[in-house]
Design a protein around this motif. Structure first.
Motif, PDB file in Angstrom:
ATOM      1  N   ASP A 127      34.134  43.252  37.598  1.00  0.00           N
ATOM      2  CA  ASP A 127      33.981  44.011  38.832  1.00  0.00           C
ATOM      3  C   ASP A 127      33.716  43.026  39.979  1.00  0.00           C
ATOM      4  OD1 ASP A 127      33.256  46.272  40.593  1.00  0.00           O
ATOM      5  OD2 ASP A 127      31.213  45.537  40.316  1.00  0.00           O
TER       6      ASP A 127
ATOM      7  N   VAL B 135      38.628  43.761  38.482  1.00  0.00           N
ATOM      8  CA  VAL B 135      38.782  45.205  38.317  1.00  0.00           C
ATOM      9  C   VAL B 135      37.830  45.899  39.295  1.00  0.00           C
ATOM     10  CG1 VAL B 135      38.894  47.071  36.640  1.00  0.00           C
ATOM     11  CG2 VAL B 135      39.175  44.712  35.868  1.00  0.00           C
TER      12      VAL B 135
ATOM     13  N   LYS C  17      38.832  52.226  35.089  1.00  0.00           N
ATOM     14  CA  LYS C  17      38.781  50.784  34.846  1.00  0.00           C
ATOM     15  C   LYS C  17      39.039  50.476  33.373  1.00  0.00           C
ATOM     16  CE  LYS C  17      35.844  49.223  38.655  1.00  0.00           C
ATOM     17  NZ  LYS C  17      34.718  48.347  39.021  1.00  0.00           N
TER      18      LYS C  17
END
Length: 281
Positions: free
Chosen positions: A10, A43, A207
């Protein structure tokens, strides 16, 4: 070089606390991992253009999964790998989810259209408009004002966002989930206490599902490491062999994690990845 596996990360709150850049130390460390044989995947829930601001110093190959799993690109070529969008004929379901609520949702047009979003300011309460003006400024996005979403020239779109107090977001999220057509994730707005954001994608776009698609397409490799800091990262971590939650992550994410990383402000992702890679060996 033989791939050692994947590192899926992330962005916001995980590798950086700055919406517009990543610390040089973190960029340099990830560059070294890529050269050493690790595949890197970024992501994020962000639209592609906004996320790219933060990753402007990434001068090495990586995969970019944007808009909460709706779109995957190979970088730096910007080559499409896959996308999973919401069909425009689903808009009446969003209208139904907002029935009786003085608020509205934003529709993101997608990377191919320039990453702007449509919005209907006449649908929002007055107090929401000040919040949205601040949000637009923070996100550095282009918003196109329309009276009705029927005027959009879109067959499909990657993402819908909803904003407001937690009780309102919980009600809307429950209504949207009842249709069994959408992936709905509630996130805290880190800049405005008490406000929450719903990220809504197609039910096949999250995700975790997008990371799974990527691994099936490119090969899983020997080991998969993932790291995140909010509830939309739960599905991402569940796909990985080693799961890293940041120190400030909600309890729901920490419960999934293999271990908890040091604080982001201390470049905790570096220390966490060092430990994960050492354990993988």
């Amino acid at each position: 070089m033989i791939s050692k596996g994947w590192i899926a990360l992330d962005i916001d709150g995980t590798i950086t606390l700055d919406k517009y850049s990543v610390p040089r130390e973190v960029t340099a460390y990830l560059r070294g991992l890529q050269k050493d044989g690790w595949n890197i995947a970024m992501v994020t829930g962000r639209p592609f253009a906004f996320a790219l601001m933060a990753l402007s110093e990434f001068d090495f190959p990586y995969t970019f999964i944007a808009q909460n799993g709706s779109l995957a690109l190979e970088m730096p070529e910007k080559k499409f790998l896959f996308k999973t969008y919401i069909q425009s004929n689903s808009i009446p379901l969003f209208e139904a989810a907002f029935e009786g609520i003085h608020s509205d949702f934003l529709i993101y047009a997608g990377y191919e259209k320039g990453d702007f979003c449509y919005w209907r300011p006449n649908r929002f309460a007055h107090e929401d408009l000040d919040y949205l003006a601040d949000l637009q400024k923070r996100q550095k996005e282009k918003w196109v004002e329309v009276d009705q979403y029927e005027t959009m020239q879109l067959d499909a779109f990657p993402l819908v966002k909803c904003f407001g107090l937690e009780s309102k977001m919980d009600l809307i999220a429950a209504r949207l989930r009842s249709f069994n057509k959408f992936e709905v994730t509630k996130l805290r707005d880190p800049f405005v206490e008490g406000h929450y954001i719903l990220l809504v994608t197609d039910i096949e776009a999250s995700k975790g599902k997008s990371l799974t698609k990527l691994l099936n397409l490119k090969g899983r490799g020997a080991h998969v490491i993932a790291a995140g800091d909010d509830e939309n990262d739960i599905s991402l971590l569940k796909v990985a062999d080693t799961k890293i939650a940041m120190a400030h992550a909600p309890e729901s994410l920490q419960q999934v994690a293999t271990f908890i990383a040091p604080p982001t402000k201390d470049h905790g992702i570096i220390k966490a990845l060092q430990l994960a890679i050492r354990n993988a060996r």
